[in-house]
Design a protein around this motif. Sequence first.
Motif, PDB file in Angstrom:
ATOM      1  N   SER A  41      14.311 -38.009 -21.012  1.00 47.06           N
ATOM      2  CA  SER A  41      13.506 -36.879 -20.543  1.00 47.06           C
ATOM      3  C   SER A  41      13.333 -35.804 -21.610  1.00 47.06           C
ATOM      4  O   SER A  41      14.107 -35.709 -22.569  1.00 47.06           O
ATOM      5  CB  SER A  41      14.158 -36.255 -19.299  1.00 47.06           C
ATOM      6  OG  SER A  41      15.387 -35.645 -19.670  1.00 47.06           O
ATOM      7  N   LYS A  74      30.125 -28.740 -18.641  1.00 49.36           N
ATOM      8  CA  LYS A  74      28.923 -27.921 -18.844  1.00 49.36           C
ATOM      9  C   LYS A  74      29.317 -26.454 -19.044  1.00 49.36           C
ATOM     10  O   LYS A  74      28.794 -25.768 -19.933  1.00 49.36           O
ATOM     11  CB  LYS A  74      27.994 -28.056 -17.638  1.00 49.36           C
ATOM     12  CG  LYS A  74      26.632 -27.404 -17.827  1.00 49.36           C
ATOM     13  CD  LYS A  74      25.811 -28.159 -18.859  1.00 49.36           C
ATOM     14  CE  LYS A  74      24.360 -27.744 -18.865  1.00 49.36           C
ATOM     15  NZ  LYS A  74      24.114 -26.374 -19.275  1.00 49.36           N
ATOM     16  N   ASP A 108      34.973 -34.180 -15.508  1.00 51.79           N
ATOM     17  CA  ASP A 108      34.262 -33.351 -14.536  1.00 51.79           C
ATOM     18  C   ASP A 108      33.036 -32.757 -15.232  1.00 51.79           C
ATOM     19  O   ASP A 108      33.158 -31.906 -16.119  1.00 51.79           O
ATOM     20  CB  ASP A 108      35.202 -32.249 -14.044  1.00 51.79           C
ATOM     21  CG  ASP A 108      34.568 -31.348 -12.983  1.00 51.79           C
ATOM     22  OD1 ASP A 108      33.332 -31.155 -13.013  1.00 51.79           O
ATOM     23  OD2 ASP A 108      35.312 -30.814 -12.147  1.00 51.79           O
ATOM     24  N   GLU A 109      31.854 -33.178 -14.824  1.00 54.42           N
ATOM     25  CA  GLU A 109      30.618 -32.750 -15.483  1.00 54.42           C
ATOM     26  C   GLU A 109      30.420 -31.240 -15.410  1.00 54.42           C
ATOM     27  O   GLU A 109      30.028 -30.613 -16.413  1.00 54.42           O
ATOM     28  CB  GLU A 109      29.417 -33.461 -14.854  1.00 54.42           C
ATOM     29  CG  GLU A 109      28.097 -33.090 -15.513  1.00 54.42           C
ATOM     30  CD  GLU A 109      26.912 -33.804 -14.900  1.00 54.42           C
ATOM     31  OE1 GLU A 109      25.768 -33.331 -15.113  1.00 54.42           O
ATOM     32  OE2 GLU A 109      27.107 -34.829 -14.223  1.00 54.42           O
ATOM     33  N   ALA A 110      30.693 -30.636 -14.277  1.00 46.58           N
ATOM     34  CA  ALA A 110      30.501 -29.188 -14.117  1.00 46.58           C
ATOM     35  C   ALA A 110      31.430 -28.413 -15.051  1.00 46.58           C
ATOM     36  O   ALA A 110      31.031 -27.415 -15.660  1.00 46.58           O
ATOM     37  CB  ALA A 110      30.753 -28.779 -12.670  1.00 46.58           C
ATOM     38  N   GLU A 170      13.906 -32.799 -21.020  1.00 46.23           N
ATOM     39  CA  GLU A 170      15.051 -31.917 -20.834  1.00 46.23           C
ATOM     40  C   GLU A 170      16.198 -32.307 -21.779  1.00 46.23           C
ATOM     41  O   GLU A 170      16.878 -31.441 -22.333  1.00 46.23           O
ATOM     42  CB  GLU A 170      15.534 -31.950 -19.381  1.00 46.23           C
ATOM     43  CG  GLU A 170      14.644 -31.240 -18.385  1.00 46.23           C
ATOM     44  CD  GLU A 170      13.413 -32.057 -18.004  1.00 46.23           C
ATOM     45  OE1 GLU A 170      12.468 -31.474 -17.454  1.00 46.23           O
ATOM     46  OE2 GLU A 170      13.392 -33.284 -18.273  1.00 46.23           O
ATOM     47  N   GLN A 202      27.736 -37.284 -18.139  1.00 42.45           N
ATOM     48  CA  GLN A 202      26.792 -36.492 -17.345  1.00 42.45           C
ATOM     49  C   GLN A 202      25.738 -37.383 -16.672  1.00 42.45           C
ATOM     50  O   GLN A 202      25.317 -38.405 -17.215  1.00 42.45           O
ATOM     51  CB  GLN A 202      26.140 -35.428 -18.234  1.00 42.45           C
ATOM     52  CG  GLN A 202      25.192 -35.939 -19.295  1.00 42.45           C
ATOM     53  CD  GLN A 202      23.770 -36.119 -18.771  1.00 42.45           C
ATOM     54  OE1 GLN A 202      23.336 -35.460 -17.822  1.00 42.45           O
ATOM     55  NE2 GLN A 202      23.040 -37.036 -19.401  1.00 42.45           N
ATOM     56  N   LYS A 203      25.332 -36.956 -15.491  1.00 46.95           N
ATOM     57  CA  LYS A 203      24.315 -37.682 -14.719  1.00 46.95           C
ATOM     58  C   LYS A 203      23.113 -36.799 -14.412  1.00 46.95           C
ATOM     59  O   LYS A 203      22.140 -37.252 -13.811  1.00 46.95           O
ATOM     60  CB  LYS A 203      24.919 -38.163 -13.386  1.00 46.95           C
ATOM     61  CG  LYS A 203      26.176 -39.001 -13.519  1.00 46.95           C
ATOM     62  CD  LYS A 203      25.905 -40.316 -14.205  1.00 46.95           C
ATOM     63  CE  LYS A 203      27.195 -41.145 -14.265  1.00 46.95           C
ATOM     64  NZ  LYS A 203      26.991 -42.390 -15.070  1.00 46.95           N
ATOM     65  N   SER A 204      23.143 -35.550 -14.842  1.00 46.20           N
ATOM     66  CA  SER A 204      22.115 -34.580 -14.455  1.00 46.20           C
ATOM     67  C   SER A 204      20.844 -34.671 -15.289  1.00 46.20           C
ATOM     68  O   SER A 204      19.760 -34.328 -14.811  1.00 46.20           O
ATOM     69  CB  SER A 204      22.674 -33.155 -14.568  1.00 46.20           C
ATOM     70  OG  SER A 204      23.837 -33.021 -13.787  1.00 46.20           O
ATOM     71  N   ILE A 205      20.969 -35.122 -16.533  1.00 52.39           N
ATOM     72  CA  ILE A 205      19.811 -35.142 -17.433  1.00 52.39           C
ATOM     73  C   ILE A 205      19.512 -36.577 -17.827  1.00 52.39           C
ATOM     74  O   ILE A 205      20.356 -37.266 -18.431  1.00 52.39           O
ATOM     75  CB  ILE A 205      20.057 -34.298 -18.697  1.00 52.39           C
ATOM     76  CG1 ILE A 205      20.597 -32.914 -18.346  1.00 52.39           C
ATOM     77  CG2 ILE A 205      18.778 -34.182 -19.524  1.00 52.39           C
ATOM     78  CD1 ILE A 205      20.985 -32.076 -19.543  1.00 52.39           C
ATOM     79  N   ARG A 206      18.320 -37.045 -17.518  1.00 56.99           N
ATOM     80  CA  ARG A 206      17.921 -38.402 -17.899  1.00 56.99           C
ATOM     81  C   ARG A 206      17.765 -38.470 -19.417  1.00 56.99           C
ATOM     82  O   ARG A 206      17.091 -37.617 -20.006  1.00 56.99           O
ATOM     83  CB  ARG A 206      16.611 -38.743 -17.202  1.00 56.99           C
ATOM     84  CG  ARG A 206      16.167 -40.186 -17.322  1.00 56.99           C
ATOM     85  CD  ARG A 206      15.108 -40.491 -16.260  1.00 56.99           C
ATOM     86  NE  ARG A 206      14.118 -39.432 -16.168  1.00 56.99           N
ATOM     87  CZ  ARG A 206      13.035 -39.356 -16.930  1.00 56.99           C
ATOM     88  NH1 ARG A 206      12.798 -40.265 -17.854  1.00 56.99           N
ATOM     89  NH2 ARG A 206      12.186 -38.352 -16.754  1.00 56.99           N
ATOM     90  N   TYR A 241      30.644 -34.861 -22.752  1.00 57.82           N
ATOM     91  CA  TYR A 241      29.655 -34.454 -21.748  1.00 57.82           C
ATOM     92  C   TYR A 241      28.497 -35.453 -21.691  1.00 57.82           C
ATOM     93  O   TYR A 241      28.077 -35.872 -20.601  1.00 57.82           O
ATOM     94  CB  TYR A 241      29.128 -33.059 -22.052  1.00 57.82           C
ATOM     95  CG  TYR A 241      28.008 -32.636 -21.134  1.00 57.82           C
ATOM     96  CD1 TYR A 241      28.279 -32.177 -19.844  1.00 57.82           C
ATOM     97  CD2 TYR A 241      26.682 -32.713 -21.544  1.00 57.82           C
ATOM     98  CE1 TYR A 241      27.246 -31.810 -18.985  1.00 57.82           C
ATOM     99  CE2 TYR A 241      25.647 -32.348 -20.693  1.00 57.82           C
ATOM    100  CZ  TYR A 241      25.934 -31.901 -19.410  1.00 57.82           C
ATOM    101  OH  TYR A 241      24.907 -31.553 -18.560  1.00 57.82           O
TER     102      TYR A 241
END
Length: 433
Positions: free
Chosen positions: A192, A160, A155-157, A194, A185-189, A181
Motif C-alpha cells: 500500500s 507502534k 504486541d503491535e500497539a 501507506e 504488524q497487520k495494520s499496514i498492507r 514491528y
Amino acid sequence: MKKVFLLGCIVCLSLWTWGQGIDFQKGSFQEALQQAKTGNKLVFVDAFATWCGPCKKMAETVLNQPVVGDYFGEYFISIKIDIEKGEGPILKEKYGIEGIPDYLFLDGDGKLVYRFGGAMSLDKFMEGAKYAIETSHDENNVVRLAMRYEQEKNDEAFLKLYLEKLIEVGSRDSYEVFEQYLKIQKSIRPSSKEMAEFLKDYKDFLVYGGEAERIIQENEKSEEWRLYVRKDIREVFQFFPRLMLMHSYPYAVQKKDIRIIENAVARAREDGLSVSEGEKEDYLIRFYDETRMGEEYKEIMGNKIDLFFKNLDLKKIQNGHIEAVKIREAEPHRKIISSAESYSRSMATTIMNYVKYVNKDAEKKDVLRWAKQTYDILPNRLENMNFYADILYLYGDKQEAIALKEKACQLAVDDEFGQKIRNELDKMKLEKK
C-alpha cells in the motif's frame, strides 16, 4: 574601608560564580554517566567540532548564559564531546550524531532520553532542555519502553508507541524495534501507499537484510506504488541504498554480527552504490574496535598503518607545511592546516587507539616505530613531541621520554594543554624515582 573593600570582593566573587554558563565536566564520558546515576540526574552532551560555526555561536551566545548555567547545574551533568577527537568518533557512531551541534540528554546508563540540535535562541534551547526533564518523568519514555521491550515485543500497539517515542526524542539507532514491528504488524498492507509513506517517515531505521528491504524490493516497482506514491517519497527512496548501508553498520555493532556489514556492502553494490574496498575496510575496523575484537582490529589496522608510512612522501609534506606556515603568517585570518599537521594528528589518534589492544612485545615495538615515524613528520611540533614522549615512556626508554617531555614543556604556553604536559612530566619523574 578595608571591610567595605573585602565585602565588595565577596559580592563580585559571588556574582562571578553565579553568573557563569554551563559548567562542563572535565572527566570521561563514563565518569559523567556515573555522576549522573549517583546524583539522579541526566547527562547533557554537547556534541561539537572545533571548526563548527554554529557550535561556537551557541557557546558564545546561549551556553554561557547564567540562566542556562543555573538550570543545567541543578538538573544535568554536562560534558562536551568533540566528535573528531578522543571518545568523540565512537560516541558519534553510537548515538548517530550527524549534524552539529547535537544536544543529547541521556540517563545514567547512557540511554537516550531526548535530543535536539542546531543553532537557536536561548528560549528555544531552554524549552528543549525542560522538555528533556519532562520526558524523563514520562511513564512511557523511551528508557522505560526499552525495559518493557523483551516482554511486549510481539504486541503491535506497544511497538507502534515505542517507535513514535523514538522518533519524538530523535533516536536513530533502534533498528531492531523497527524490524520487529514490520515483522508482526497487520495494520499496514506491504504493497500500500501507506507502507511507502511509513518507510519514508522511518527512513533513519532502514537496514539491509531485514524486513524493510524485503518490502521495498517486492513493491517499489508495483503498480500501486507507481500510481499513488508522491514525488517527495520517490525522491527519498532514491537514497535508500546509501541510508541502508550507513544504518547497517551500527545495527551490526548492536547485534555483534560482522556478517551484517558484509551483506550490506554486497547488497549496496548490487543496488548500484559505489562502495570501495577502502570504505568496506573502514567499516570493518570500526566494527572490530567498537565490539572490542582486539586481535582482528590489530591485524587489519597494523597493516593499514604500515602501508601509510610506506607510501608517505615525508619531504613533500614537510615542504608543504613550510608553505602553509608562510601563508598563515602573511594572512593570519586564514585557517590553514597543513597535511603534515593533519597526518600527525590522525596518526597519533590511531596509534593511541591501537595501544588499547597491545599485549605482545612485537606489538610494542611496532607502536614505538610508528610513534617515531609520526614524530619525525614534524619533530618541532609540540603535539608530536608530547605524543612520542608518552609512547617512549610506555614502551621505550623512560629517561629519554622524560627528556623529550621536558623539551615539550619549554615549548608549551601557559594554557590547559601546557598545564596537562607539566602535570604528566611531574608524574613521570615521580614514578621514575
